[in-house]
Enzyme design. Sequence first.
Site, short mmCIF file in Angstrom:
data_model
loop_
_atom_site.label_atom_id
_atom_site.label_comp_id
_atom_site.label_asym_id
_atom_site.label_seq_id
_atom_site.Cartn_x
_atom_site.Cartn_y
_atom_site.Cartn_z
N HIS A 269 43.26 47.20 36.33
CA HIS A 269 44.47 48.00 36.62
C HIS A 269 44.22 49.49 36.47
O HIS A 269 45.08 50.23 35.98
CB HIS A 269 45.63 47.56 35.72
N ASP A 329 44.61 42.65 30.82
CA ASP A 329 44.93 41.47 31.64
C ASP A 329 44.28 41.56 33.02
O ASP A 329 43.93 42.64 33.50
CB ASP A 329 46.44 41.33 31.80
N GLU A 330 44.18 40.41 33.65
CA GLU A 330 43.81 40.28 35.05
C GLU A 330 42.57 41.08 35.46
O GLU A 330 42.58 41.82 36.44
CB GLU A 330 45.00 40.69 35.95
N VAL A 331 41.51 40.94 34.71
CA VAL A 331 40.27 41.66 35.03
C VAL A 331 39.47 40.85 36.05
O VAL A 331 39.11 39.69 35.80
CB VAL A 331 39.43 41.91 33.76
N ASP A 382 45.43 37.40 27.97
CA ASP A 382 44.11 37.18 28.57
C ASP A 382 42.99 37.50 27.58
O ASP A 382 41.97 36.81 27.52
CB ASP A 382 43.93 38.06 29.82
#
Length: 534
Positions: A269, A329-331, A382
């Site tokens: 992000h 998160d969401e890497v 995460d």
Amino acid sequence: MFMITCGRYIRSNLYLLLLIIVQFGPHTVEGVWPLPQAFTSSSERYPVNSQDFYFVYGRQSAAQQGCSVLDTAFKRYFSLIFPNHKSADGVLGFSKRKLFIVETSVDHGDCEGYPNEDSSERYNLSVSAGKATLNAETVWGAVRGLETFSQLVYQDDFGSYFVNKTEIDDFPRFQFRGILLDSSRHFLPVQAILKTLDAMAYSKFNVFHWHIVDDPSFPYQSSTFPDLSSKGAFHPMTHIYTQSDVRRVISYARLWGIRVLPEFDSPGHTKSWGKGQPDLLTPCYRGGTPSGTFGPVNPALPSTYRFMARLFKEVSSVFPDSYVHLGGDEVDFHCWRSNPDVRAFMQKMGFGGDFTKLEAFYIENIVNITSALNKTSIVWQDVFDYHERRTSLSVVEVWREGCYLCEVRRVVKAGLRVILASPWYLDQPGPTHNWARYYTVWPLAFKGSEEQKKLVIGGEVCMWGEYVDATNLTPRLWPRASAVAERLWSDEKQTSSVDKAFPRLQDFRCKLLRRGIQAEPLYVGHCKHEYQGI
């Protein structure tokens, strides 16, 4: 002729008598939202009017006149209780006006400090003839009590104000009750944020989670790295938060007893970060050569950690709260996997081909940086899921769908604190009547010891910005977020019925409208004072 006249006289008097019974008969306010822990109210009521109404400090109060938090609160709540007090002058002219005093006392007079994770919000409120007595441990508890008192005052059809005899002992069930706003995907003007803080205080939320930067834009104007916003914001002049803007938001929130929790999410992000900070992001490769695109923050370079140390040093000085959200998160691992330098670094560190270990290494370094600045770090779930050495973590925010209470249980079994967000994503469009799905959430309905359940410190509403800007922020949040507010503040056993909550939430929604909050309707109906902002 005489009989007809007499009959008309009798009928008109009967009508007037009935009107008086309807208007001046027993009245019980629909209630306070969120519902207090202990609340008793009777039909005995007392008149209040703006000309003879005063907020005063108790003689034994640790805070006295000059206390910035309470002085400001007194002024705010006078206007909220009497929104038309000038035009209401004289409505009680036919009766002898009586003085009404709200006497406020606090045990600790920390008037210039900031609320923190340990701040008590407990208060006791007693309303009797001519006087309301408000006692609290802290000024933050007093502010919550003033909100409650303001909701107890009601107006009849003749414009007269009343409050019923009431006894309340109240405190929040959870210490962390937050709302996340995303100012990266759509820029939110400062005024929209301040109005949200107002509405948060009306529902007794106490944490503003400011997801201030993300992939699309970097609106935070850093004094250490000014290029981050000058090159990463949607517009370098109009779509940024200056240091003055940030101070204004923090100061405004403080007076409402609201903490400001900044989030600088990494290593994913972060596309907007790379525009103003060369060599921060990982160059992606295709077929052995750079593709010209970039992925997450580059965890293999020492310069990355030097940059982060300087940035978070600034963040820790700008934002006074002891918590900071590090994201995590969401890497997406594709870019790291494609980069030969990153792969070589992983072999050197003994990570093999396990990119979750690389992410854990990066996060651990950032946690160490913030810990050295005396900040408690929050991460998205995460990080917990990928992390082997979980002892370095402190607070985990659970956000994914599915069996979110299973995840909560795993986190508390590891001895870590939890913030629950999964059931409270309000950014997706949906009918207002679905407020019940946010209300009927039971955050502690998992198998665990009492000590483990105490590690659930609260929850928050998430208002992500893909489809939300200042035009629809308020109606999308309210009154649905208020349903979450009651779940996080009130006793679960007293607030388990949607049917009982509905008329109270309808009444509260009308209060929000009168206070200028554009809250969506719950169903067919009307408010005595409709929204006047259009």
